[in-house]
Scaffold this motif. Structure first.
Motif, PDB file in Angstrom:
ATOM      1  N   HIS A 118       0.689  -1.273  -0.011  1.00 14.26           N
ATOM      2  CA  HIS A 118      -0.091  -0.053   0.030  1.00 14.26           C
ATOM      3  C   HIS A 118       0.920   1.388  -0.029  1.00 14.26           C
ATOM      4  CE1 HIS A 118      -2.688  -3.255   1.996  1.00 14.26           C
ATOM      5  NE2 HIS A 118      -3.357  -2.768   0.928  1.00 14.26           N
ATOM      6  N   CYS A 119       2.090   0.966   0.411  1.00 12.03           N
ATOM      7  CA  CYS A 119       2.947   2.345   0.286  1.00 12.03           C
ATOM      8  C   CYS A 119       4.255   1.836   0.222  1.00 12.03           C
ATOM      9  CB  CYS A 119       2.487   2.887   1.740  1.00 12.03           C
ATOM     10  SG  CYS A 119       3.744   4.235   2.195  1.00 12.03           S
ATOM     11  N   LEU A 120       5.164   2.797  -0.081  1.00 10.76           N
ATOM     12  CA  LEU A 120       6.945   2.352  -0.189  1.00 10.76           C
ATOM     13  C   LEU A 120       7.578   3.443   0.436  1.00 10.76           C
ATOM     14  CD1 LEU A 120       9.313   1.065  -1.352  1.00 10.76           C
ATOM     15  CD2 LEU A 120       9.301   2.673  -3.700  1.00 10.76           C
ATOM     16  N   ALA A 129      12.460   6.469  -6.896  1.00  6.52           N
ATOM     17  CA  ALA A 129      11.531   5.616  -5.959  1.00  6.52           C
ATOM     18  C   ALA A 129      10.014   6.202  -6.063  1.00  6.52           C
ATOM     19  CB  ALA A 129      11.653   5.390  -4.620  1.00  6.52           C
ATOM     20  N   THR A 130      10.102   7.589  -6.238  1.00  9.31           N
ATOM     21  CA  THR A 130       8.658   8.095  -6.443  1.00  9.31           C
ATOM     22  C   THR A 130       7.924   7.788  -7.807  1.00  9.31           C
ATOM     23  OG1 THR A 130       9.765  10.235  -5.113  1.00  9.31           O
ATOM     24  CG2 THR A 130       7.567  10.593  -6.331  1.00  9.31           C
ATOM     25  N   ARG A 137       0.692   3.338  -8.369  1.00  8.12           N
ATOM     26  CA  ARG A 137      -0.767   4.113  -7.837  1.00  8.12           C
ATOM     27  C   ARG A 137      -0.411   4.196  -6.418  1.00  8.12           C
ATOM     28  NH1 ARG A 137      -5.449   2.886  -9.313  1.00  8.12           N
ATOM     29  NH2 ARG A 137      -6.146   4.871  -8.539  1.00  8.12           N
ATOM     30  N   ILE A 138       0.751   3.814  -5.602  1.00 13.95           N
ATOM     31  CA  ILE A 138       0.836   3.663  -4.256  1.00 13.95           C
ATOM     32  C   ILE A 138       1.643   5.227  -3.981  1.00 13.95           C
ATOM     33  CG2 ILE A 138       0.437   1.444  -3.967  1.00 13.95           C
ATOM     34  CD1 ILE A 138       3.745   1.137  -3.601  1.00 13.95           C
ATOM     35  N   PRO A 139       1.645   5.487  -2.749  1.00 13.57           N
ATOM     36  CA  PRO A 139       2.288   6.659  -2.248  1.00 13.57           C
ATOM     37  C   PRO A 139       3.672   6.281  -1.837  1.00 13.57           C
ATOM     38  CG  PRO A 139       0.883   6.038  -0.510  1.00 13.57           C
ATOM     39  CD  PRO A 139       0.411   5.209  -1.622  1.00 13.57           C
ATOM     40  N   ALA A 475      -6.972   5.584   5.003  1.00 11.02           N
ATOM     41  CA  ALA A 475      -8.204   6.481   4.355  1.00 11.02           C
ATOM     42  C   ALA A 475      -7.879   6.288   2.762  1.00 11.02           C
ATOM     43  CB  ALA A 475      -8.117   7.738   4.774  1.00 11.02           C
ATOM     44  N   LEU A 476      -6.568   6.532   2.450  1.00  7.29           N
ATOM     45  CA  LEU A 476      -6.348   6.594   0.847  1.00  7.29           C
ATOM     46  C   LEU A 476      -6.548   5.194   0.171  1.00  7.29           C
ATOM     47  CD1 LEU A 476      -4.662   8.997  -0.381  1.00  7.29           C
ATOM     48  CD2 LEU A 476      -2.690   7.480  -0.169  1.00  7.29           C
ATOM     49  N   GLU A 477      -6.338   4.124   1.062  1.00  3.67           N
ATOM     50  CA  GLU A 477      -6.700   2.794   0.355  1.00  3.67           C
ATOM     51  C   GLU A 477      -8.200   2.432   0.414  1.00  3.67           C
ATOM     52  OE1 GLU A 477      -5.872  -0.524  -1.181  1.00  3.67           O
ATOM     53  OE2 GLU A 477      -4.392   1.050  -0.934  1.00  3.67           O
ATOM     54  N   THR A 478      -8.812   3.079   1.416  1.00  2.00           N
ATOM     55  CA  THR A 478     -10.220   2.785   1.228  1.00  2.00           C
ATOM     56  C   THR A 478     -10.844   3.527   0.185  1.00  2.00           C
ATOM     57  OG1 THR A 478     -10.182   2.891   3.786  1.00  2.00           O
ATOM     58  CG2 THR A 478     -12.268   2.966   2.843  1.00  2.00           C
TER      59      THR A 478
END
Ligand code: UDP
Length: 486
Positions: A118-120, A129-130, A137-139, A475-478
């Motif tokens: 969900h995140c890196l 990395a960005t 599409r993950i932060p 919240a981002l994932e939801t």
């Protein structure tokens, strides 16, 4: 553990240098304690530095593991087995090390596609990395590893270039636009800010800055109460989105975690503690210059002479010295028996700093060491060498007023010369350990220690910032899942 709708999976990508790897591992462990599935990406020769701590966390029921990828040492022109910056001895090798790092992009992209986290969380040095996280599409969260203060100084120097308007390398000038009047010299400004944008390392540093700005946000190993004006400057004036999660070293709670943090110590934990137990509170000076820097024999001798003449008890960490030249004055160890302990190699730093006998720390002002001293309430003798260490020194001596400098003026990375003479070293040691101001400085350090510990407790500023970050990621994932349904 928090009750949560979905378990977050966060991938951590630490830079292969102890000063970056150590806090990133602490951070991954902290996330896992808060219910996150944490996966650390590492290489065959770096993973053993922290695998035991991860195993212990696993036994406690935390969802944390290591994924190994190959480090392309030979492909990048490095000697076999060279997977960590601590084995790099010259600027040429440094360049090859960065080449190897860039070659990691493709295998890491593949790994991300396979794990779909969900995140890196990626270290600053992974400039790509960005972009890689964007594809999935993950932060991407950016980790620099230094203080807010140093990041603010860097931004000001880069933006206003005040070093280009002085006549000499040693003429002091003010770093513009900061909350305090901070002075520096051109000599202490990193080369990559002084060179033209064509220079390879300057290009790299510019890419780092771009990936910071383009990342979802920045994770900082600090706490609000330590540098409130600079955390506000960073977020409000520089406009970065940031969460402070430190002091991260506090995630090491038991004696094994503290003693084994970062590497296998060259002294047994019990031997080290027994030695300290025999000393009066605040009577020992601890000396260590981080994980990378090697002093030449002549400078080590100056330090030895200063230690002997200062009359203070000490623990002195000296990295394994390849120089065949004799670096200790004759009979030094015999004369210092019972008074001084030399650790050749790796010291259990956090274990030592946390002991009540330790009353001072002579440091190169690496950010981890600085924050570990703050966390232990130990005042500092400052001797910056390179990178942002001169900035951290100013935070310690001019802003927080918890240290005394030896008067280091020059940036030095691989140069082999005497930087500070015995008399100046001795003077700073005696002032910090037994001078007129010693008590006042110690009291200030104690106050910060209390704040540091509170920040990490439930309801404290760093604890709450991590809660806020995890809620935001959930919240981002939801919302991603909801928009996929509609
Ligand atoms: N460290 C240690 N034992 C040593 C040398 C270093 O535990 O003998 C740890 C220290 O506690 C800190 C890190 O290595 O966490 C060094 O990071 P810092 O930012 O202070 O300096 P760097 O090594 O990056 O120059």
């Amino acid at each position: 553990m928090d009750s949560k709708p979905c378990q977050l999976h966060v991938l951590f990508l630490p830079y292969m240098a102890p000063g970056h790897m150590i806090p990133t591992i602490d951070m991954a462990r902290l996330f896992a304690r808060r219910g996150v599935k944490a996966t650390i990406i590492s290489t065959p020769l770096n993973a053993p530095f922290f695998s035991k701590a991860i195993e212990r966390d696993g036994q406690l029921g935390h969802d944390i593991s290591i994924r190994i990828i190959k480090f392309p040492a030979a492909e990048a022109g490095l000697p076999e087995g060279c997977e960590n910056l601590s084995s790099i001895k010259s600027w040429d090798m440094h360049a090859n090390f960065f080449k190897a790092m860039s070659m990691l992009q493709q295998p890491i992209e593949q790994l991300l596609e396979e794990c779909h986290p969900h995140c890196l969380v990626a270290d600053m040095t992974f400039t790509w990395a960005t972009e890689v996280a964007d594809k999935l599409r993950i932060p991407r969260l950016y980790f620099n590893g230094t203080s807010y203060f140093a990041m603010c100084v860097f931004d000001s120097l880069k933006r206003y270039e005040p070093h280009r308007r002085v006549d000499s390398d040693f003429e002091p000038f003010i770093v513009p636009g900061l909350p305090d009047q901070i002075k520096t010299t051109r000599q202490q400004v990193p080369d990559y800010l002084k060179q033209t944008t064509e220079h390879e390392f300057t290009k790299f540093v510019n890419q780092v800055s771009e990936s910071e700005v383009r990342s979802y946000g920045v994770l900082v190993n600090s706490f609000h109460e330590l540098e409130p004006a600079y955390s506000e400057h960073y977020t409000k004036v520089m406009g970065r989105k940031a969460w402070h999660l430190g002091p991260l070293s506090l995630c090491n709670r038991n004696i094994e975690d503290k003693a084994e943090r970062g590497n296998t110590a060259s002294i047994g934990k019990h031997e080290c503690l027994r030695w300290l137990d025999l000393k009066k509170p605040n009577s020992v000076l601890y000396i260590c210059f981080g994980s990378l820097f090697d002093f030449p024999a002549a400078q080590l001798r100056e330090i030895a002479l200063a230690l002997e003449d200062s009359g203070q008890n000490f623990i002195w960490v000296v990295r394994k010295h390849e120089d065949k030249e004799e670096w200790l004055p004759e009979g030094f160890e015999r004369r210092m028996e019972g008074k001084g302990l030399i650790i050749r190699g790796w010291a259990p730093q956090v274990l030592i700093l946390d002991h009540k006998a330790v009353g001072g720390f002579m440091t190169h002002c690496g950010w981890n060491s600085t924050l570990e001293a703050v966390t232990a309430g130990v005042p500092l003798v400052t001797w910056p060498l390179y990178a942002e260490q001169f900035d951290n020194e100013k935070l310690i001596t001019d802003v927080l007023k918890i240290g005394i400098g030896v008067g280091a003026l020059e940036w030095s990375r691989y140069a082999k010369k005497i930087l500070v003479r015995k008399d100046d070293i001795e003077k700073a040691i005696v002032q910090l350990m037994a001078g007129e101001e010693a008590e006042e400085i110690r009291n200030r350090a104690r106050e910060l220690q209390e704040m540091a510990r509170n920040a990490m407790e439930e309801g404290g500023s760093s604890y709450s910032d991590l809660t806020a970050l995890l809620e935001e990621l959930r919240a981002l994932e939801t919302s991603k899942q909801e928009s996929a349904v509609h």
